[in-house]
Write a protein that holds these residues in place. Structure first.
Motif, PDB file in Angstrom:
ATOM      1  N   ALA A 226       0.820  -1.216   0.000  1.00 48.39           N
ATOM      2  CA  ALA A 226       0.000   0.000   0.000  1.00 48.39           C
ATOM      3  C   ALA A 226       0.853   1.263   0.000  1.00 48.39           C
ATOM      4  CB  ALA A 226      -0.942  -0.008   1.209  1.00 48.39           C
ATOM      5  N   GLY A 227       2.050   1.192   0.538  1.00 48.07           N
ATOM      6  CA  GLY A 227       2.917   2.360   0.617  1.00 48.07           C
ATOM      7  C   GLY A 227       3.756   2.618  -0.617  1.00 48.07           C
ATOM      8  N   ALA A 228       3.715   1.709  -1.585  1.00 51.25           N
ATOM      9  CA  ALA A 228       4.533   1.841  -2.795  1.00 51.25           C
ATOM     10  C   ALA A 228       3.819   2.708  -3.831  1.00 51.25           C
ATOM     11  CB  ALA A 228       4.835   0.468  -3.384  1.00 51.25           C
ATOM     12  N   ALA A 229       4.593   3.506  -4.542  1.00 44.88           N
ATOM     13  CA  ALA A 229       4.038   4.319  -5.630  1.00 44.88           C
ATOM     14  C   ALA A 229       3.825   3.488  -6.884  1.00 44.88           C
ATOM     15  CB  ALA A 229       4.974   5.480  -5.930  1.00 44.88           C
ATOM     16  N   LEU A 230       4.558   2.380  -6.985  1.00 49.59           N
ATOM     17  CA  LEU A 230       4.551   1.554  -8.183  1.00 49.59           C
ATOM     18  C   LEU A 230       4.683   0.092  -7.786  1.00 49.59           C
ATOM     19  CD1 LEU A 230       4.991   1.087 -11.319  1.00 49.59           C
ATOM     20  CD2 LEU A 230       7.436   1.445 -10.845  1.00 49.59           C
ATOM     21  N   LEU A 231       3.911  -0.745  -8.448  1.00 46.67           N
ATOM     22  CA  LEU A 231       4.076  -2.191  -8.337  1.00 46.67           C
ATOM     23  C   LEU A 231       4.339  -2.733  -9.738  1.00 46.67           C
ATOM     24  CD1 LEU A 231       0.980  -3.130  -6.108  1.00 46.67           C
ATOM     25  CD2 LEU A 231       3.323  -2.636  -5.344  1.00 46.67           C
ATOM     26  N   ILE A 232       5.251  -3.671  -9.818  1.00 46.96           N
ATOM     27  CA  ILE A 232       5.434  -4.416 -11.057  1.00 46.96           C
ATOM     28  C   ILE A 232       5.244  -5.887 -10.710  1.00 46.96           C
ATOM     29  CG2 ILE A 232       7.008  -5.104 -12.908  1.00 46.96           C
ATOM     30  CD1 ILE A 232       8.343  -2.354 -12.675  1.00 46.96           C
ATOM     31  N   ALA A 233       4.215  -6.478 -11.306  1.00 47.87           N
ATOM     32  CA  ALA A 233       3.970  -7.908 -11.122  1.00 47.87           C
ATOM     33  C   ALA A 233       4.662  -8.636 -12.270  1.00 47.87           C
ATOM     34  CB  ALA A 233       2.477  -8.199 -11.124  1.00 47.87           C
ATOM     35  N   ALA A 234       5.433  -9.650 -11.920  1.00 46.74           N
ATOM     36  CA  ALA A 234       6.149 -10.449 -12.918  1.00 46.74           C
ATOM     37  C   ALA A 234       5.451 -11.791 -13.063  1.00 46.74           C
ATOM     38  CB  ALA A 234       7.601 -10.646 -12.495  1.00 46.74           C
ATOM     39  N   PHE A 235       5.211 -12.170 -14.305  1.00 52.77           N
ATOM     40  CA  PHE A 235       4.499 -13.397 -14.617  1.00 52.77           C
ATOM     41  C   PHE A 235       5.316 -14.274 -15.553  1.00 52.77           C
ATOM     42  CE2 PHE A 235       1.279 -10.199 -13.809  1.00 52.77           C
ATOM     43  CZ  PHE A 235       0.334 -10.869 -13.038  1.00 52.77           C
ATOM     44  N   LEU A 236       5.095 -15.578 -15.460  1.00 56.76           N
ATOM     45  CA  LEU A 236       5.557 -16.543 -16.453  1.00 56.76           C
ATOM     46  C   LEU A 236       4.428 -16.699 -17.461  1.00 56.76           C
ATOM     47  CD1 LEU A 236       7.263 -18.881 -17.647  1.00 56.76           C
ATOM     48  CD2 LEU A 236       6.197 -20.369 -15.941  1.00 56.76           C
ATOM     49  N   ASP A 237       4.720 -16.439 -18.724  1.00 63.42           N
ATOM     50  CA  ASP A 237       3.750 -16.673 -19.791  1.00 63.42           C
ATOM     51  C   ASP A 237       3.856 -18.147 -20.164  1.00 63.42           C
ATOM     52  OD1 ASP A 237       2.271 -16.911 -22.120  1.00 63.42           O
ATOM     53  OD2 ASP A 237       2.973 -15.012 -22.947  1.00 63.42           O
ATOM     54  N   THR A 238       2.931 -18.946 -19.652  1.00 61.23           N
ATOM     55  CA  THR A 238       3.028 -20.400 -19.822  1.00 61.23           C
ATOM     56  C   THR A 238       2.877 -20.829 -21.279  1.00 61.23           C
ATOM     57  OG1 THR A 238       0.673 -20.691 -19.290  1.00 61.23           O
ATOM     58  CG2 THR A 238       2.249 -20.867 -17.462  1.00 61.23           C
ATOM     59  N   GLU A 239       2.290 -19.993 -22.119  1.00 61.08           N
ATOM     60  CA  GLU A 239       2.178 -20.330 -23.549  1.00 61.08           C
ATOM     61  C   GLU A 239       3.513 -20.170 -24.271  1.00 61.08           C
ATOM     62  OE1 GLU A 239      -2.497 -19.517 -24.582  1.00 61.08           O
ATOM     63  OE2 GLU A 239      -0.992 -18.165 -25.413  1.00 61.08           O
ATOM     64  N   HIS A 240       4.442 -19.432 -23.665  1.00 60.89           N
ATOM     65  CA  HIS A 240       5.747 -19.223 -24.295  1.00 60.89           C
ATOM     66  C   HIS A 240       6.873 -19.882 -23.487  1.00 60.89           C
ATOM     67  CE1 HIS A 240       3.337 -16.137 -26.302  1.00 60.89           C
ATOM     68  NE2 HIS A 240       4.138 -16.395 -27.319  1.00 60.89           N
ATOM     69  N   SER A 241       6.508 -20.825 -22.653  1.00 61.62           N
ATOM     70  CA  SER A 241       7.475 -21.533 -21.824  1.00 61.62           C
ATOM     71  C   SER A 241       7.972 -22.757 -22.574  1.00 61.62           C
ATOM     72  CB  SER A 241       6.806 -21.954 -20.520  1.00 61.62           C
ATOM     73  OG  SER A 241       7.698 -22.648 -19.692  1.00 61.62           O
ATOM     74  N   TYR A 242       9.283 -22.986 -22.487  1.00 64.27           N
ATOM     75  CA  TYR A 242       9.802 -24.215 -23.110  1.00 64.27           C
ATOM     76  C   TYR A 242      10.400 -25.155 -22.079  1.00 64.27           C
ATOM     77  CZ  TYR A 242      14.881 -23.589 -22.936  1.00 64.27           C
ATOM     78  OH  TYR A 242      16.177 -23.500 -22.512  1.00 64.27           O
TER      79      TYR A 242
END
Length: 180
Positions: free
Chosen positions: A76-92
């Motif tokens: 809640a105190g952050a000005a910015l959040l970056i959520a990182a995801f694995l794109d399972t359709e592009h996973s090898y």
């Protein structure tokens, strides 16, 4: 053991600390792009770049995401959040892809440090991955890997310690002690 002035990359690595308290200064689009570019230039197997990032600046969305973790005050105190995801359709290869996303996250943390911003890598929020995906309107093909809380660091001293190298390293065969 911080290094001073010998090598900027090593200095940044050794001096970066997790920051959990922020001022209310907004993060500029230019700063965000610098952070994201650092993340996208991480190495990945076959250069598949399996990461996807959600940039969250809306205070209402930040508040909703803060309710998905025990660390709600940090989020809640952050000005910015970056959520990182694995794109399972592009996973090898799942293991290699998760390692690549870890490298991408570390690149972003180092970029934050280089920009004099504070950041912390949050993993506990993974327990609520379905709720996070719902809040962000993400496809089920995106698997949450972490959320970075980012902002201008609130004043304060941050310290950390590390185990000595001989506690962590062995030479050639387990049991052969590493000498610094």
């Amino acid at each position: 053991m911080p290094v001073t002035g010998e090598n900027k990359v090593i200095d940044t690595i050794l001096n970066r600390r997790s920051v959990r308290e922020f001022t209310d200064r907004p993060i500029s689009k230019e700063e965000i792009n610098t952070i994201l570019n650092a993340g996208r230039w991480a190495p990945s197997g076959l250069n598949n770049q399996p990461w996807r990032f959600a940039v969250v600046r809306n205070p209402e969305t930040i508040q909703k995401l803060s309710e998905c973790t025990h660390y709600s005050g940090i989020v809640a105190g952050a000005a910015l959040l970056i959520a990182a995801f694995l794109d399972t359709e592009h996973s090898y290869n799942r293991t290699k892809d998760i390692q690549a996303i870890g490298a991408s996250i570390q690149n972003m943390l180092l970029a934050c440090c280089g920009l004099s911003l504070g950041a912390v890598w949050l993993g506990e929020i993974l327990n609520q991955h379905e709720k996070v995906n719902s809040i962000l309107g993400c496809s089920s093909k995106l698997e949450l890997m972490a959320v970075l809380a980012i902002g201008e660091p609130a004043p304060g001293k941050r310290t950390s310690t590390r185990k000595a190298l001989p506690e962590l390293v062995f030479e050639e065969k387990y049991g052969q002690k590493w000498e610094e």
